[in-house]
Design a protein around this motif. Structure first.
Motif, short mmCIF file in Angstrom:
data_model
loop_
_atom_site.label_atom_id
_atom_site.label_comp_id
_atom_site.label_asym_id
_atom_site.label_seq_id
_atom_site.Cartn_x
_atom_site.Cartn_y
_atom_site.Cartn_z
N LYS A 157 -8.82 -12.39 1.86
CA LYS A 157 -7.75 -11.38 1.93
C LYS A 157 -8.12 -10.27 2.89
N MET A 176 -7.31 -11.17 6.30
CA MET A 176 -5.88 -11.18 6.60
C MET A 176 -5.29 -9.77 6.59
N LEU A 180 -4.90 -7.95 3.87
CA LEU A 180 -4.22 -7.66 2.61
C LEU A 180 -5.06 -6.66 1.84
N TYR A 183 -4.00 -1.37 4.99
CA TYR A 183 -3.23 -2.62 5.01
C TYR A 183 -2.77 -2.95 6.43
N TYR A 220 -1.63 -6.54 7.22
CA TYR A 220 -1.21 -7.95 7.25
C TYR A 220 -0.01 -8.14 8.17
N PRO A 242 -1.60 -14.13 10.81
CA PRO A 242 -2.26 -13.78 9.54
C PRO A 242 -3.77 -13.69 9.64
#
Lengths: 416, 573, 374
Positions: A140, A143, A145, A151, A153, A158
C-alpha cells in the motif's frame, strides 16, 4: 508457617524474612499463599485487559463515527485491502490462540517439552502474521494509499517509481525511496534478528552451552517464520496481485457502468489527480459558492452534508444504479466516485486503517516480547502445577490481541 | 476500663527495622520495591513538580498585574505568557494533582492501612514511578525545546498546527497516563486480594474506599486519554484526518475523546482528597465518622457518574440541543454525592472532641473551600448561565476552588497528618497552623476576585485585558503572593521538623486505623503478621498519654486467625 | 418551548439586577435579564446553604474544641433518615435549576424566523463580519430590538464569539458552520462631534484605533465588547472587536453603505491601509519590517524571495493578487502555509488598493514594472 516463625523470634531474624525454605522461591514475599498470588495476578491481568479494550475502543469509536459520516469512502476504499491476506492472518492468529491455550494446559500439567513447543508455535504464528502484514503495508505504501497528509494514489499509475513520486507528488527523495522499497526496510530488523539468533545458536552449540542452545533453537525457527509469512504474502499479493488490481479496476468499471474501463479510468482520473496533488484549501466546498449558501441557509455543517451525500449514494444504490451494469453512469455517482479517490476522503479511511492495524501490530510485537520471555522461562522449567500464573496471564493477553483482530478483519476488510 | 486491659504501644523502630534506614545507598532507593520508599520518592517528585507549576502560576499572576502585561515584555510577551499558562496547567494536572494523593500518599498508606507487607505488584509499582519520571522528563524537554502553547487540553486543530513541541508533551502525558493506570491497577488488586482477616469491605478505612474508587477511574478512563493522545500525535505527524478539519477530521470529536478522560480525571483528583478529609475529620474530632456507608457509596457513585458528564465542558461547542440538555441533567446528579459528604463531615465534627491540630485546620479549610467550589459548579451546570460563564475567569476560579482549595489543601492536610508516620518526626504545631491560615487567606484572596472577573465577562487565557478588569486582577495577584508565602512557610515547617523535630510516637493523633498500630516510621515489613482489625473509627480504646504526648491503645489483644500453611493447597482448583 | 411554561418562569422583578450590577456587565440583550435572574437565584440558594453550613462548622469548631484526651460526647455512627433527607432534599432545587437553565437555553438556541443575518469569519486573530453585497468590516453592527443571527465559520482553529453584555457565547469550529442569535435591547450612543474629532486627531499617526482608550468607535459610537473566548494562539487576547447597536435599520444601512467600498475622496493607498488594518492583514504582516507569522509588508513589493517549493519569486502585482486569492500556492520559504484565502471577499478595487498600499511601503516600485516589461 514462615511468617509465624520469624515472628516469634526476635527482630534479628527479620533479615531472613521471606527467604524461608517454607516460602517457595516463586511465591513473592508479600503474599501469604499461592492462591493469593495467583488471584492477584489474575485480577491484575483482567484489569489490564480492560484498559486495553478501552484503549482500542477509542479507535473503534473513531471508526464508527467516520463510517457513519462517510460510508461511501469506506466502501470505496476497503476494496484496496486484500481479503485473502486478511483471512490468512485471521486463521494464523486463531491457530496461535489454540496453541497458546494448549501451552497453559501444558504448564499446569508440567509437560515441559510440549510447553516449549506450544509457546514456540504461538510465537511462530505471531511472526507469520507480521510477515504477511508487512507485505500488505509495503504494497500500500508503494501505491500511495496513505493517510491524507501523504496520500498520493493515482489510478492511472498505481505503482509509481521513486522518481515519479518525487516529481509528481512533491515527496523528498529519501521518503520516496522508502515508500518504494518499504518491504526491505520492514524486513531488515527481522533479518538482523535472524542472523543474530543464528549466530547465537551456532555459538552456543559450539561452546556446548546446553541451556542457551535450547533457547536459540526454537527462536531460530520463530525468526524464520517471519520470512515464511513474507513469502506467503508475496505469493498471494503478486500471484493474486495482478488479479487483485484487475479486480479493483473491474469493480470500478462496473461502478461506472463503462465497458472500456481503461479509457474511463484515464478520463476521469485527471481531475481527481489534480485535486490530490494540489494543496488542499481549508474548505473543500469553497469552490462551490452555491453550496456554501445552501449550507448557510439549511443550517447544516460539512459533516451533515457528507451524511446527506451518503444518503443520496445509498438511495442511488438502492435503486440499482450503481450495481446494474450497462446503465449510463450519471453525473452524481461519478462525482461521488471522484470524491472517494481524493486525498481528504480516501486518506481518512487509510488514516484509521493504519492507526487500528498499526496499534494492533504493536500489541503483537509486545506479545512477542513477553512470549520470548515465557519461552526462556519454560525452557528453564520455572512453572509447575502451583505456579503457572505467567503463562496463564500472557495467554489471556494473547487471546485479547487475537480477539481484536477478529473484530478488525471484518470491519476493515469485509464490510463493504 | 483501662485498668483491666494492658495498654499497647509498638514503641520506636530500631534502625534495622526502620524502612528509611534498613538499607542505605542510592541504589537501595532506586531499585527498592518497598511501597513506602516508592511513596516517599513520589512525594518528593510531586512536590518538585508542584514547586515548578507554582512558580509558573506566580509568573501568570505577576504578568496580569497590568492590563498590557507586566511580567513578560517585548515582542514575544504573549507567546511567553501562553507557554507559561500551558505549562502551569499541564504540569499541575499531569505531574502534580493526578499523582499527588493516589501515588504519593496512597502508595505509602494503602498497604499499611491494609496490614499488608506491600502492594500486590511491587515491580509494577516501581515501574510506574519511573514512568512518572520519564513523563516528567518529556515535559521538561518540551519546555526546553520550543515550549508548548496549546493549553493543557491540546485542542485540535490548534495543537496540530502550532509549531511548538506538542509531540514531546503529549508523549509525556501518554507515559504519565500509563504510570497512573499501573498505580490504579495495583491498588484495585491490592485492596481486593490483600485485606487482612476481619477487614470486610465495610470495615475498610474510608481513605481506601476513596482510593479504590479513584483507581477504578484511573483504570477505565486513562486508556482513552492514551489513545486520544496517540491519535493526536498521528494526526500531527501523518495527518490521519481524524481530528484535523484540514484533512476532513472533526475537532469536536477530539473534545469528546479528550473530556471522556479528562472529566473523570477531575474525580481522580478530588476523590482521594475526600478520603483524606474523611480520615482527618474523624481522627481529629476523635469521633466515629458519621454515615460511613453513605460516604463509601458516594465515592463509588461519583466514580461511576463521573463517566457520564464529560459533555458539560462543551456546552458552547455546537452539540445538538438535546445532547446538551442531557449532559446538563447528568451533571447535576454528580453534585448530590459530593454534598452528602460535606454534610456527613459536619455531622462528624458535631459533638466530637476536636483537636485543632494542623491537619484539622487544613480539613476545616477544605470544607469551606470545597463547598464554594462545589456550589459554583451549579452555575456552570445550569445551561443558561454557563453560556455566559463558559471559558471565563469564573470557570478558572471554580476549578481552582475544587482542585487547589480541594485537592491541594487535602493533600497538605494529609501530608501534615501522616508526616510523623512517614519520617518519624513531629513538626512545630503552632507554625504549622499559622502556615495553614496563610494558605487559606492567600487562596481566597487569589480566587474570590476571579469569580467576579468571570461573571463580568473576562475571558480566560488572556495575556492582556481591558483596563476595567485591572483592579480585580491586581487583587488576585496580591492574593497569589500571599498564597505563595503560606505554601513556602508550610514547606519550611516540614523541613525544619526533619532537623529539629521531636521523635514521633506511633500514634500522635489518636487514630484507630492500622497505620497507627505500627511504629513511626514503620518497619520495612510493616506488620510481622497480618493484623486482625475491627472498626477503623472506633475510638473507645484510644487513650491520651500526657506524659509521653502520644495516644496508646488499650484494646485487648485480638485472637489471631490460624494461618494456612503455604505450599499445600494448589493455586488452581 | 411552550409559552405557558416560559411565562411562569419569567424573571421576577425583585430578583432582577439593576442595570449595572456588581456581578455583571450592562444588560444589553433580551437574554441578559433572564440569565442574570437565573444566576441571582442560584446565588441566593447557594448563600442560603453556604452561610448556615459554615456558621455551623465554626460553632462546632469553637464549642467542641477540647483538650487532648477528652472523649467525644457522642459516638453516633449514622442516622439513615437524616442522611436520606439531606441527600434527597436539595435535589429538588437541582431539578429546578436544571429546568430553568434548559428553558432559557432553548430560547437562546432557537433563532426566530426572519432574523437579520450577519456572516462572521473568525481567523487568527481577528474577525470579519459579512454584511452582504461585498461589504466586510471587523466591527459587528446590528439594529436595536431586531433579532440577529450570526452564521459563523473559522478559517483556521477554534474560536469562540463572546459578547458579555449580551450574555451570549458560541464556539466557532473550523470545518462546520455554527450559529447563534440574540436580540440587542440597548442602542449605542453617539459621542459628540468635538470628542470624536479630538480622538481622531490624537490617533493620527498611530496605526489603528485604540478602542480601550476612547471607548467609542472611529464612527463615534459607544460599543459593547466582543471577545474571542476560545484560546487560539499568540494574540488570542487581542482578538477582540466591538458591537455597535444602531437605533434603526436605516442608520445601519447608511453605515454599511459608507463602508462598502472605497469612498471617492480616498486614494487607493489610503483605502489599502484601511483594509490592511480592518481585514486582519496586520495580525500576521507587519508594516515596519518585523517578522510575524507572515512576511512584513515593508519593502516587500518588488523584492525577490525564495519559495518553499524551491524557485524564486519577485513580488509583483500578479503575485500579490495570487497570494490573496490562493495563499498556499506560492509560499515564501521560512513561513507556514496558514493564510486563509480571501477569494470572493475583496473586490478588484480592494485588491488594487492593497497593492497600492504595498507599493507605498516599498522603495523599489519601479523594478517589477521593468521586470514585467522584459
Amino acid at each position: 508457617m514462615a511468617t509465624i516463625d520469624s515472628l516469634s523470634s526476635e527482630s534479628e531474624t527479620h533479615d531472613e524474612h521471606g527467604h524461608d525454605h517454607d516460602h517457595p522461591a516463586w511465591l513473592a514475599h508479600h503474599f501469604d499463599t499461592p492462591e493469593q498470588q495467583f488471584d492477584s495476578g489474575k485480577l491484575g491481568i483482567w484489569l489490564f485487559l480492560v484498559t486495553e479494550v478501552l484503549f482500542f475502543s477509542g479507535m473503534f469509536c473513531a471508526y464508527a463515527m467516520f463510517r457513519m459520516l462517510r460510508p461511501e469512502v469506506f466502501e470505496g476504499c476497503s476494496q484496496f485491502l486484500n481479503t485473502k491476506l486478511g483471512a490468512i492472518n485471521t486463521g494464523v492468529l486463531l491457530f496461535s490462540s489454540l496453541t497458546m491455550a494448549w501451552a497453559v494446559r501444558c504448564a499446569q500439567t508440567e509437560e515441559y517439552k510440549k510447553l516449549v513447543v506450544m509457546i514456540a508455535s504461538t510465537l511462530s504464528c505471531a511472526m507469520v502474521f507480521l510477515g504477511v502484514k508487512s507485505i500488505e503495508y509495503s504494497h500500500k505504501w508503494g501505491m500511495g494509499l496513505l493517510p491524507p497528509g501523504s496520500y498520493f494514489y493515482d489510478e492511472a499509475n498505481p505503482h509509481p517509481t521513486a522518481q515519479q513520486i518525487v516529481d509528481q507528488h512533491g515527496f523528498s527523495e529519501s521518503a520516496a525511496y522508502f515508500l518504494t522499497h518499504s518491504l526491505y526496510f520492514l524486513c531488515a530488523p527481522f533479518l538482523i534478528l535472524l542472523i543474530g539468533v543464528a549466530i547465537w545458536a551456532v555459538y552456543s552449540k559450539v561452546t556446548d552451552k546446553q541451556f542457551q542452545y535450547a533457547c536459540a533453537k526454537p527462536l531460530l525457527v520463530v525468526c524464520l517464520s517471519f520470512f515464511g509469512g513474507v513469502g506467503l504474502g508475496m505469493i498471494l499479493e503478486s500471484g493474486g496481485g495482478e488479479h487483485a488490481v484487475a479486480h479493483v479496476d473491474g469493480e470500478h468499471a462496473g461502478d461506472h457502468g463503462d465497458a472500456d474501463h481503461a479509457h474511463a479510468d484515464h478520463s476521469h482520473d485527471a481531475p481527481a489527480e489534480v485535486a490530490a496533488t494540489h494543496a488542499v484549501p481549508a474548505f473543500d466546498i469553497e469552490s462551490d459558492d452555491a453550496a456554501i449558501e445552501l449550507l448557510a441557509e439549511s443550517e447544516l455543517n460539512t459533516g451533515a452534508r457528507a451524511m446527506l451525500e451518503a444518503k443520496q449514494a445509498q438511495a442511488e444504490m438502492a435503486t440499482g444504479q450503481i450495481v446494474a451494469a450497462g446503465v449510463e453512469a450519471d453525473l452524481g455517482i461519478h462525482r461521488i466516485e471522484q470524491d472517494v479517490q481524493t486525498k481528504r476522503q480516501a486518506g481518512v479511511f487509510f488514516g484509521i486503517y493504519y492507526c487500528m492495524t498499526g496499534v494492533h501490530a504493536i500489541h503483537i510485537l509486545g506479545g512477542i516480547g513477553v512470549l520470548v520471555w515465557l519461552l526462556i522461562r519454560s525452557i528453564r522449567q520455572d512453572f509447575n502445577r502451583q505456579y503457572f500464573g505467567p503463562v496463564d496471564y500472557v495467554g489471556l493477553y494473547w487471546h485479547l490481541v487475537d480477539l481484536i483482530w477478529i473484530y478488525l478483519f471484518p470491519l476493515l476488510y469485509l464490510i463493504r | 476500663m483501662s485498668t483491666s486491659t494492658i495498654s499497647r504501644d509498638p514503641g520506636y523502630p530500631t534502625d534495622r527495622e526502620n524502612y528509611l534506614t534498613n538499607s542505605s545507598g542510592i541504589l537501595s532507593w532506586m531499585f527498592t520495591l518497598d511501597h513506602k520508599r516508592i511513596g516517599l520518592m513520589y512525594l518528593i517528585g510531586v512536590m518538585t513538580a508542584f514547586a515548578v507549576g507554582g512558580l509558573l502560576a506566580l509568573g501568570i499572576r505577576l504578568h496580569l498585574l497590568d492590563p498590557e502585561g507586566w511580567m513578560f515584555t517585548g515582542a514575544e510577551a504573549n507567546n511567553i505568557y501562553n507557554q507559561v499558562f500551558t505549562l502551569h496547567g499541564a504540569i499541575m494536572v499531569f505531574l502534580f494533582i493526578i499523582p499527588s494523593v493516589p501515588a504519593a500518599l496512597g502508595n505509602f498508606l494503602v498497604p499499611v492501612m491494609l496490614g499488608a507487607k506491600d502492594v500486590a505488584f511491587p515491580r509494577l509499582n516501581l515501574s510506574s514511578f519511573y514512568l512518572w519520571c520519564f513523563g516528567a522528563i518529556f515535559f521538561v524537554s518540551a519546555l526546553f525545546s520550543s515550549g508548548l502553547d496549546t493549553g493543557w487540553t491540546f485542542y485540535t486543530p490548534y495543537s496540530t498546527t502550532t509549531d511548538t513541541s506538542v509531540i514531546l508533551a503529549t508523549l509525556g502525558a501518554f507515559i504519565l497516563g500509563f504510570s497512573s493506570i499501573f498505580t490504579g491497577l495495583n491498588f484495585i488488586v491490592t485492596i481486593n486480594t490483600m485485606r487482612p482477616p476481619g477487614m470486610t469491605w465495610f470495615k475498610m478505612p474510608l481513605f481506601l474506599w476513596a482510593t479504590y474508587a479513584t483507581s477504578i477511574i484511573q483504570v477505565l478512563a486513562t486508556p482513552v486519554l492514551g489513545i486520544t493522545l496517540l491519535l493526536l500525535i498521528a494526526e500531527r505527524t501523518m495527518h490521519v484526518g481524524i481530528f484535523d478539519p484540514e484533512f476532513n477530521g472533526d475537532p469536536v470529536t477530539y473534545q469528546h475523546f479528550f473530556w471522556f478522560y479528562s472529566h473523570p480525571a477531575v474525580y481522580i483528583m478530588i476523590l482521594p482528597a475526600f478520603g483524606i478529609i474523611s480520615e482527618l475529620i474523624s481522627v481529629h474530632s476523635h469521633k466515629h465518622i458519621f454515615g460511613y456507608r453513605f460516604i463509601a457509596y458516594s465515592s463509588i457513585a461519583i466514580a461511576l457518574l463521573g463517566f457520564l458528564v464529560w459533555g458539560h465542558h462543551m456546552f458552547t461547542s455546537g452539540m445538538s440541543s438535546l445532547t446538551t440538555i442531557i449532559f446538563s441533567a447528568l451533571t447535576f446528579t454528580v453534585s448530590v454525592p459530593s454534598a452528602i459528604k460535606v454534610f456527613n463531615w459536619l455531622a462528624t465534627m458535631y459533638k466530637g472532641s476536636i483537636s485543632l491540630t494542623t491537619p484539622m485546620c487544613y480539613a476545616i479549610s477544605f470544607i469551606f473551600l470545597f463547598t464554594i467550589g462545589g456550589l459554583t459548579g451549579l452555575f456552570l451546570g445550569t445551561l443558561a448561565t454557563d453560556l455566559h460563564l463558559h471559558d471565563t475567569y469564573f470557570v478558572v476560579a471554580h476549578f481552582h476552588y475544587v482542585m487547589v482549595g480541594g485537592t491541594l489543601i487535602a493533600f497538605l492536610g494529609g501530608v501534615f497528618h501522616w508526616w510523623p508516620k512517614m519520617v518519624g518526626k513531629m513538626y512545630n504545631e503552632s507554625h504549622g497552623r499559622i502556615a495553614s491560615l496563610l494558605v487559606f487567606l492567600g487562596f481566597n484572596g487569589t480566587f474570590l476576585p476571579q469569580f467576579v472577573l468571570g461573571s463580568r465577562g473576562m475571558p480566560r487565557r488572556y495575556a492582556t485585558y481591558d483596563p476595567e478588569f485591572a483592579f480585580l486582577h491586581q487583587m488576585s495577584t496580591y492574593g497569589a503572593l500571599l498564597l505563595g508565602c503560606g505554601l513556602l512557610y508550610a514547606f519550611i515547617v516540614l523541613m525544619l521538623s526533619l532537623a529539629k523535630g521531636r521523635r514521633a510516637p506511633a500514634n500522635p493523633w489518636g487514630g484507630a486505623t492500622l497505620e497507627w498500630a505500627c511504629t513511626s516510621p514503620p518497619p520495612y515489613y510493616n506488620f510481622e503478621r497480618p493484623p486482625v482489625v475491627g472498626d477503623p473509627y472506633d475510638f473507645h480504646n484510644i487513650e491520651w498519654d500526657a506524659k509521653e504526648e502520644k495516644y496508646i491503645s488499650t484494646e485487648p489483644e485480638r485472637k489471631l486467625v490460624p494461618e494456612e500453611t503455604p505450599g499445600q493447597v494448589p493455586a488452581h482448583h | 418551548m411552550t409559552p405557558v411554561l416560559t411565562n411562569l418562569m419569567r424573571p421576577m422583578p425583585f430578583l432582577a439586577d439593576v442595570e449595572d450590577s456588581f456581578w455583571f456587565p450592562k444588560q444589553a440583550s433580551s437574554f441578559a435579564s433572564e440569565v442574570d435572574w437565573v444566576y441571582d437565584f442560584i446565588l441566593y440558594i447557594c448563600v442560603a446553604f453556604f452561610v448556615p453550613m459554615m456558621a455551623f462548622m465554626l460553632w462546632t469548631m469553637i464549642k467542641y474544641t477540647k483538650k487532648k484526651g477528652e472523649k467525644a460526647e457522642s459516638q453516633v455512627t449514622h442516622n439513615t433518615p437524616l442522611e436520606l433527607a439531606w441527600s434527597i432534599g436539595p435535589s429538588v432545587l437541582l431539578v429546578w435549576m436544571f429546568v430553568q437553565g434548559s428553558i432559557s437555553y432553548l430560547d437562546m438556541r432557537t433563532p426566530p424566523e426572519g432574523s437579520y443575518d450577519v456572516g462572521v469569519t473568525a481567523f487568527k486573530w481577528g474577525w470579519t463580519m459579512d454584511y452582504g453585497a461585498g461589504t466586510f468590516h471587523p466591527e459587528l453592527h446590528i439594529v436595536k430590538d431586531e433579532p440577529t443571527k450570526l452564521s459563523m465559520r473559522s478559517t483556521d482553529v477554534i474560536h469562540s464569539l463572546y459578547i458579555p453584555a449580551f450574555r451570549a457565547k458560541k464556539d466557532i469550529v473550523p470545518g462546520r458552520y455554527n450559529y447563534m442569535w440574540f436580540k440587542p435591547t440597548v442602542a449605542s450612543e453617539k459621542v459628540s462631534d468635538e470628542e470624536l474629532a479630538k480622538a481622531k486627531k490624537q490617533s493620527e499617526g498611530s496605526d489603528g484605533w485604540d478602542y480601550d482608550k476612547y471607548q467609542f468607535t472611529p464612527d463615534g459610537y459607544t460599543f459593547f465588547d466582543l471577545y474571542c473566548a476560545e484560546y487560539c494562539g499568540t494574540n488570542h487576547s487581542q482578538m477582540q472587536t466591538v458591537v455597535v447597536v444602531h437605533e434603526t435599520q436605516e442608520e445601519l444601512q447608511a453605515w454599511i453603505k459608507a463602508n462598502s467600498s472605497r469612498p471617492e475622496d480616498q486614494t487607493p493607498a489610503e483605502w489599502g491601509q484601511l483594509l490592511y488594518n480592518r481585514r486582519g492583514c496586520s495580525g500576521c504582516h507587519s508594516n515596519d519590517g518585523s517578522k510575524l507569522v507572515g512576511p512584513s509588508f515593508k519593502e516587500l513589493y518588488g523584492s525577490t524571495h525564495a519559495l518553499a517549493a524551491g524557485s524564486d519569486i519577485t513580488v509583483t502585482d500578479n503575485y500579490i493578487r495570487e497570494s490573496i486569492i490562493d495563499p498556499k500556492a506560492k509560499v515564501v520559504a521560512g513561513y507556514q502555509p496558514v493564510m486563509p484565502s480571501y477569494k470572493g471577499q475583496l473586490s478588484d478595487d480592494d485588491i488594487a488598493s492593497i497593492i497600492a498600499y504595498l507599493q507605498s511601503l516599498s522603495s523599489n516600485v519601479a523594478e517589477p514594472a521593468a521586470a514585467a516589461a522584459e
